[in-house]
Write a protein that holds these residues in place. Structure first.
Motif, PDB file in Angstrom:
ATOM      1  N   GLY A   1       0.796  -1.224   0.000  1.00 31.49           N
ATOM      2  CA  GLY A   1       0.000   0.000   0.000  1.00 31.49           C
ATOM      3  C   GLY A   1       0.829   1.274   0.000  1.00 31.49           C
ATOM      4  N   LEU A   2       2.055   1.169  -0.467  1.00 25.88           N
ATOM      5  CA  LEU A   2       2.945   2.332  -0.507  1.00 25.88           C
ATOM      6  C   LEU A   2       2.911   2.868  -1.938  1.00 25.88           C
ATOM      7  N   LYS A   3       2.333   4.037  -2.113  1.00 28.64           N
ATOM      8  CA  LYS A   3       2.106   4.542  -3.459  1.00 28.64           C
ATOM      9  C   LYS A   3       3.216   5.501  -3.886  1.00 28.64           C
ATOM     10  N   PHE A   4       3.558   5.448  -5.153  1.00 25.88           N
ATOM     11  CA  PHE A   4       4.671   6.245  -5.674  1.00 25.88           C
ATOM     12  C   PHE A   4       4.164   7.233  -6.718  1.00 25.88           C
ATOM     13  N   LEU A   5       4.599   8.467  -6.555  1.00 31.97           N
ATOM     14  CA  LEU A   5       4.248   9.528  -7.496  1.00 31.97           C
ATOM     15  C   LEU A   5       5.535  10.069  -8.104  1.00 31.97           C
ATOM     16  N   ALA A   6       5.685   9.902  -9.412  1.00 31.32           N
ATOM     17  CA  ALA A   6       6.840  10.475 -10.098  1.00 31.32           C
ATOM     18  C   ALA A   6       6.514  11.921 -10.435  1.00 31.32           C
ATOM     19  N   ALA A   7       7.235  12.839  -9.841  1.00 29.52           N
ATOM     20  CA  ALA A   7       7.012  14.266 -10.070  1.00 29.52           C
ATOM     21  C   ALA A   7       8.142  14.762 -10.965  1.00 29.52           C
ATOM     22  N   LEU A   8       7.880  14.771 -12.269  1.00 31.21           N
ATOM     23  CA  LEU A   8       8.922  15.058 -13.252  1.00 31.21           C
ATOM     24  C   LEU A   8       9.017  16.561 -13.449  1.00 31.21           C
ATOM     25  N   ASN A   9       9.983  17.148 -12.774  1.00 32.87           N
ATOM     26  CA  ASN A   9      10.147  18.597 -12.775  1.00 32.87           C
ATOM     27  C   ASN A   9      11.014  19.086 -13.931  1.00 32.87           C
ATOM     28  N   GLY A  10      11.322  18.189 -14.860  1.00 33.47           N
ATOM     29  CA  GLY A  10      12.168  18.594 -15.986  1.00 33.47           C
ATOM     30  C   GLY A  10      12.371  17.408 -16.902  1.00 33.47           C
ATOM     31  N   ILE A  11      13.368  17.511 -17.746  1.00 38.11           N
ATOM     32  CA  ILE A  11      13.695  16.477 -18.737  1.00 38.11           C
ATOM     33  C   ILE A  11      13.777  15.104 -18.072  1.00 38.11           C
ATOM     34  N   CYS A  12      13.124  14.138 -18.699  1.00 40.99           N
ATOM     35  CA  CYS A  12      13.049  12.797 -18.118  1.00 40.99           C
ATOM     36  C   CYS A  12      13.312  11.802 -19.241  1.00 40.99           C
ATOM     37  N   ALA A  13      14.542  11.335 -19.330  1.00 36.89           N
ATOM     38  CA  ALA A  13      14.955  10.553 -20.498  1.00 36.89           C
ATOM     39  C   ALA A  13      15.386   9.150 -20.104  1.00 36.89           C
ATOM     40  N   GLY A  14      15.116   8.209 -20.982  1.00 32.39           N
ATOM     41  CA  GLY A  14      15.656   6.857 -20.851  1.00 32.39           C
ATOM     42  C   GLY A  14      15.327   6.230 -19.516  1.00 32.39           C
ATOM     43  N   GLY A  15      16.380   5.813 -18.811  1.00 33.81           N
ATOM     44  CA  GLY A  15      16.179   5.181 -17.508  1.00 33.81           C
ATOM     45  C   GLY A  15      15.450   6.073 -16.522  1.00 33.81           C
TER      46      GLY A  15
END
Lengths: 567, 567
Positions: B120-134
């Motif tokens: 029940g541990l939820k993850f939020l990716a907060a992409l504050n800029g360029i997000c490439a590849g890995g």
């Protein structure tokens, strides 16, 4: 140039005989008749040429001999069933040739299983002697395996211990997934050069039964008759002849009756066009039987299949294929209606199953496909599957909105279409009946289901759409990738094709092998995804193909030398 | 030697902060702090060292911070979320190092998804800029992805067009299978160096939302709070500390408190022994919490996990690992009873999930494992999973029949054991609840279910067996591979190990990768089987790693030169 057309009276390596419901396919490989003079096909070992004949024989039994219910696969060599793929052939082959060889043999084995699952044609591997490597993989594709118990004959997968490669024709997958051999026993078995024989082979589920030499022939006959009795293959005949395709082959491409492919080698692209039928078409089983192999869907898909196979082995540098269709869209939809209406007729069923296998061949071809949908095209129903199979599709958004595509029940689940007896049910493939429709991919889903993964409502909406889709509608529905207008079309296509052709061909092969098969994995996709990919890796590794590698060292003085690092 | 022990106050590349139920994990990679001085970790690009910290942080949030319900994954660099794996690092790495790097990063991403699905541990990716590849592959492992809409920031998978390799950390699989991006759009996206941004990224399902820079921070906070509110993670605390393992490391092996591994480099083998607990063991949640990381199952499996990781990266030539256990079998069974009884307690749940992940790590380790079951061993319950995970097991059939193994509910489906609230249900992983029991493999099945594929009755019979199995019973039940007697034991083991160690290490890796994962394929097995195998192939190809290959050419003058043959 390697070609795939052959016929029984041209076979060099197999004998095909018929006795009522039982056909016997006997391997008797001619040592000196390999595709190349560089190796001898000793001990019923095989190369691509041997397998082309096998594939042809199975195809012909389906179309030409509807009375057959059991196929006995055996050998005419004393004490030898089959030694597997010829090692000197593998050793001398380029990486690409090895990969293409494995892919085709895998497709042939899966065609055997398709005939069993969907046509009621049962296969009995009668192993009258040593059965090693690819020989055992052929046996694994059959419904039952019986082995002679003569104190010597064994089944084996000696590739890993002997050659430092994997059994590449589905062996590992079928041992654990199809025959459910325990994984630890499978591990032991797959490292045992001499293989397993007798009672242990039965206990470990590697074979279904063993019989002493004196009883072997009778036991094979009895089991073959039992398989035939249990089969529910339609006995209606007569069959239809599969005549040679006879394309016009020139340096610039191949021309068939309904398919043309032209190469632009400078740009490393091909243009493949499928032409819709013209004129009146058969609409009853009787008319279809009379038309035989000239019935458009069979003719067009046989030609498409042949073109894809020739492309694979003879044109390795053609990386991108532009798919077009031409002609009367309504004629294609009419054909589809006929196929659906008469789906329970044995010949119609075989035709649809052949279309399915050809489209799978396209999914599994390591080339980029872009579909180009332009005015005058015939991307409708079963031909629209070509666009769905493509990595991308571009549809011209013409000012007049006359450029359209259309769906038919061939794109969907027939059950949802209210067909009284679904084609898939007739084919007795339950998984297919549940999910896959008449033209499923290797993953068991239709191309529409794969496209809109886990969104059955969307698929149903699309299939319920009345009439054709123009470019705007098709783009909105997600049926095409892009819909450039007339101003942008030429540039957008040119740029897309040039960019694609400039990428690393290996990266594109890997990319496509991952993106094309969203959704469930099956025995079939495991063989092409997991097993093939590992084999491709090993086929590149110095431990196999280096100067001191196992594949190079086999049969030579001295042992292979390995780099021991595990990766 | 690369080690995997770290802790937040040692992190060089991440900041971990807590605010009630919301943790924030911020990437801030130190350019000059890579594992090797040969490259600079510019633009939040990463190497194995960065990922070791990420894996540690996620582990600690699970054990040390039970109050956390949402983890925001973001970056402290202006306009850059993450540039992906460092290309100069990849270029300079050996094939084995590249493969091990990808495997570990994949395991870390899957651990994020495991925490979401089962804790029940939820993850939020907060992409504050360029997000490439890995970087995008890390985002794909999160439950939600939000991207800043600043006209510049995009998500991308530029590996294929830029480097001639695949996005190797699950990217292709997650795009089509998890986020259900249409395959043709995924194809286009994966060939686009500049990626996709703004509204199109949302429409194509590449991200869940975009927000203008001015609203980004607030939107992230709001979404994080919504995720926390929807989570049903047990809020009970306090957490327990994960202290350093501090093994004694010598050239001949590593010694932990409950695990020892010794190397015989001349024979390319290792002996790995797990010691059962001794003395009284905690039996209530309170006692377990007090024992903390010294509670035997957590301690022993953390040590096993560490030993496997060190083996992978530091001992590439050790191809075969002999697994032994020692000590009090009943003590292990007692531990298992405690784990089952208190399965709904948050800490017990985390411990069992950790055991599961460690056993998966073993399944995915490219080394041969043979389990040796001898008198005095403790192959019982959760420790018997080591024998089930092994490629083969050898059990000494002693004259006195005192050598035994035993099962526990940890080997099965808890539901079948009549437990009132199954561990798997508590974990909310429905697929697991149906099929997989507390310690499923990556394929979703228990090791017993995989061993006896599609034979549920056999699995049930074995689990219903009262008391231990002696060697004859274990062999008869199919629980061990071979049971040699005292006369044969030494020779049989010696021959088996010597033979194994002499085979091509590549062939063994491929063999095991196919035989270990019978049965269904999942997103997880697709990533390790299909995607990884294709990437391994590409990582060997001259088009990527040759002198003129794309990976070598990147950042240099001139363009890569390809061999255009498609295979």
């Amino acid at each position: 140039m390697i070609t795939f057309d052959t016929r029984p009276d041209h076979y060099k390596h197999w004998q095909l005989s018929f006795d009522g419901p039982i056909a016997t396919l006997s391997m008797d490989v001619r040592e000196d008749a390999g595709l190349s003079p560089d190796y001898k096909l000793k001990l019923n070992s095989y190369d691509l040429g041997v397998d082309i004949e096998l594939a042809d024989a199975i195809q012909r039994i389906r179309f030409e001999h509807p009375e057959v219910r059991t196929v006995i696969v055996t050998s005419l060599k004393e004490r030898i069933f089959c030694a597997g793929a010829n090692i000197m052939m593998l050793r001398g082959s380029s990486h690409g040739a090895k990969v293409n060889f494995c892919k085709f043999t895998n497709e042939t084995r899966l065609a055997i299983e398709d005939a069993s699952a969907n046509s009621g044609l049962k296969f009995l591997a009668a192993l009258n002697g040593i059965c090693a490597g690819g020989g055992y993989e052929l046996a694994l594709a059959c419904d039952e395996i019986v082995l002679v118990d003569d104190g010597n004959s064994a089944v084996s997968l000696p590739e890993a211990p002997l050659l430092g490669v994997l059994p590449g024709t589905g062996g590992l997958t079928r041992v654990v997934d199809k025959r459910r051999v325990r994984r630890d026993l499978a591990d032991f078995f797959s490292t045992l050069v001499e293989g397993v024989k007798g009672k242990r082979a039965v206990e470990w589920k590697l074979v279904d039964a063993v019989y002493p030499t004196s009883q072997f022939k009778d036991a094979v006959r009895t089991r073959a008759e039992a398989l035939a009795a249990a089969s529910d293959r339609h006995a209606a005949g007569p069959g239809i002849a599969l005549n040679p395709l006879n394309p016009t082959v020139a340096d610039g491409g191949y021309t068939y009756s309904a398919v043309t492919i032209t190469f632009n080698r400078g740009r490393r692209t091909a243009e493949l066009t499928v032409h819709a039928p013209t004129g009146p078409q058969p609409s009853t089983p009787q008319e279809i039987s009379s038309a035989g192999d000239q019935f458009w869907p069979l003719r067009a898909f046989r030609e498409l299949d042949d073109a894809l196979l020739r492309l694979r082995v003879n044109e390795p540098e053609i990386g991108t294929v532009l798919i077009r269709t031409e002609g009367d869209r309504d004629a294609v939809l009419g054909i589809d209606r006929t196929l659906v209406e008469h789906q329970s007729h044995w010949l119609v069923r075989e035709i649809v199953l052949f279309m399915k296998r050809t489209l799978k061949r396209m999914d599994l071809t390591a080339r980029t496909f872009f579909a180009l949908i332009e005015p005058g095209s015939a991307f409708a129903g079963s031909l629209f599957e070509l666009a769905l199979a493509a990595d991308r599709s571009y549809m011209l958004h013409d000012d007049n909105e006359e450029n359209v595509i259309a769906l038919s029940p061939m794109n969907g689940r027939l059950r949802a279409e209210g067909a009284s007896a679904s084609l898939a049910e007739a084919g007795r493939d339950r998984a297919t009946a549940e999910a896959g429709g008449p033209l499923p991919m290797s993953n068991g889903l239709t191309r529409l289901q794969t496209r809109f993964l886990h969104d059955a409502a969307k698929v149903d909406d699309i299939l319920a759409h009345e009439g054709p889709f123009n470019a705007a509608e098709a783009e909105e529905a997600g049926l095409v990738t892009f819909a450039p207008d007339e101003i942008d079309w030429d540039d957008e296509i040119r740029v897309a094709v040039e960019a694609r052709a400039a990428f690393s061909p290996d990266a594109m092969t890997g990319l496509e092998a991952n993106l094309r098969f969203a959704g469930p994995e099956t025995l079939e996709t495991k063989i092409f995804g997991r097993l093939t990919a590992w084999q491709n890796w090993i086929f590149q590794r110095p431990n196999a193909v280096g100067e001191k590698g196992a594949l190079k060292a086999y049969g030579e003085q001295g042992r292979p030398e390995f780099d021991w690092k595990r990766t």
